[in-house]
Design an enzyme around this catalytic site. Structure first.
Site, PDB file in Angstrom:
ATOM      1  N   LEU A  28       0.870  -1.173   0.000  1.00 45.33           N
ATOM      2  CA  LEU A  28       0.000   0.000   0.000  1.00 45.33           C
ATOM      3  C   LEU A  28       0.906   1.222   0.000  1.00 45.33           C
ATOM      4  CD1 LEU A  28      -2.652  -0.969   2.731  1.00 45.33           C
ATOM      5  CD2 LEU A  28      -2.959  -1.032   0.251  1.00 45.33           C
ATOM      6  N   ASP A  29       0.475   2.286  -0.647  1.00 44.96           N
ATOM      7  CA  ASP A  29       1.255   3.515  -0.627  1.00 44.96           C
ATOM      8  C   ASP A  29       1.410   4.006   0.807  1.00 44.96           C
ATOM      9  OD1 ASP A  29       1.254   3.419  -3.400  1.00 44.96           O
ATOM     10  OD2 ASP A  29      -0.485   4.738  -3.584  1.00 44.96           O
TER      11      ASP A  29
END
Length: 322
Positions: free
Chosen positions: A138-139
């Site tokens: 995930l960013d």
């Protein structure tokens, strides 16, 4: 620094019956077992010309093993006592709810203080698993659910499931503008040719990317969306929503400055200005357990900042509907 590496050797009687990773470690002792497993999982190893992705694959005398890899300098990461919000854990996998601001994997500018460092502290044996068991990311400022493999077999199965699109990931997002209905974005994604930090829809040379979305709640000038990934490209949802003219609220890379709707209350203006990350949260994860074989599903409610943003947008909408 990195360099192209090509290795080739024939399995001898000495390696007969070895697992593929054991045979490679025996034939090429200059390279660590962890690095060799990484090569196998990354589809860089062939047996008699056929790509192999299972470290436990048995080998036999006379087979030809080929490695075509990019040799990166090995980095030893340190364990750090960073609290993880663990939603589920057993002997094979764990599922975490990642907060905003926490990078998943060390990289340029983030040598430590990451999910990987936290995993090494929480479960030291995970050092034997390539990438500390991380199979998807995930960013930094995207919140929500991630699955991590605690063993090589679990990682092998999870990577294969991701590639086969058998893992379901759903997200909640708040986007700029009004949607009339849900839809599907099928547009290839690659590195932006001008700004290499960004990704972009690239009709030529990009990788296939498909995002499904539906409207969860309509506001006066924003929309809360529920999205499902069919593929998993870097920044996929953010890029696809920007591509169709609906950047995510707060997105510092693809959205620019916050744009409060005309006549917005002081409260809404302040909330939008203080929302410094993309309004994106991985809210549901469903997969078949890599060892047990059961279908499992987890949910994580949106974090407080997104819930507050939705509340203020809802109040703004109701005010103008009177």
């Amino acid at each position: 620094m990195s360099q192209q590496l090509k290795l080739s050797a024939e399995v001898t009687d000495e390696q007969l019956g070895f697992r593929l990773d054991q045979a490679l470690a025996s034939l090429f002792p200059d390279y660590s077992r962890t690095r060799i497993k990484e090569w196998i999982l990354s589809e860089m190893v062939k047996i008699d010309g056929e790509v192999m992705t299972r470290p436990r694959e048995k080998v036999y005398t006379g087979q030809l093993l080929d490695v075509d890899a990019v040799l990166e300098d090995e980095v030893v990461y340190k364990a750090e006592n960073i609290k993880l919000d663990i939603v589920y854990e057993d002997d094979h996998i764990l599922v975490i709810n990642k907060p905003a601001g926490l990078v998943v994997h060390p990289g340029a500018g983030n040598a430590d203080g990451t999910v990987l460092n936290a995993l090494l502290h929480h479960y030291p044996a995970i050092v034997e698993v390539p990438r500390a068991g991380i199979v998807h990311r995930l960013d930094k400022d995207t919140t929500g659910l991630m699955v991590v493999a605690k063993t090589i077999p679990a990682q092998t199965h999870l990577v294969a499931s991701l590639q086969a699109r058998e893992i379901t990931r759903e997200y909640e997002a708040i986007a700029m503008g009004c949607f009339t209905a849900g839809g599907r974005v099928d547009a290839p994604i690659g590195r932006d040719k001008v700004n290499r930090v960004k990704m972009a829809v690239t009709p030529t040379g990009g990788k296939q990317a498909v995002t499904h979305y539906r409207v969860a709640e309509k506001y006066r000038a924003h929309t809360r969306l529920r999205l499902r990934l069919e593929t998993g490209r870097t920044h996929q949802i953010r890029v696809h929503m920007a591509h169709i003219g609906h950047v995510l609220a707060g997105d510092p890379v693809y959205g620019g400055r916050p744009r409060p709707p005309k006549g917005a209350s002081e409260e809404l203006v302040n909330v939008l200005r203080k929302f410094k990350r993309q309004a994106l949260h991985a809210t549901m994860l469903r997969l078949v357990h890599p060892v047990i074989g059961e279908t499992m599903e987890w949910h994580a409610p949106v974090p407080d900042d997104m819930a507050e943003l939705a509340r203020v947008l809802r109040a703004d909408t109701l005010f103008y509907a009177k």
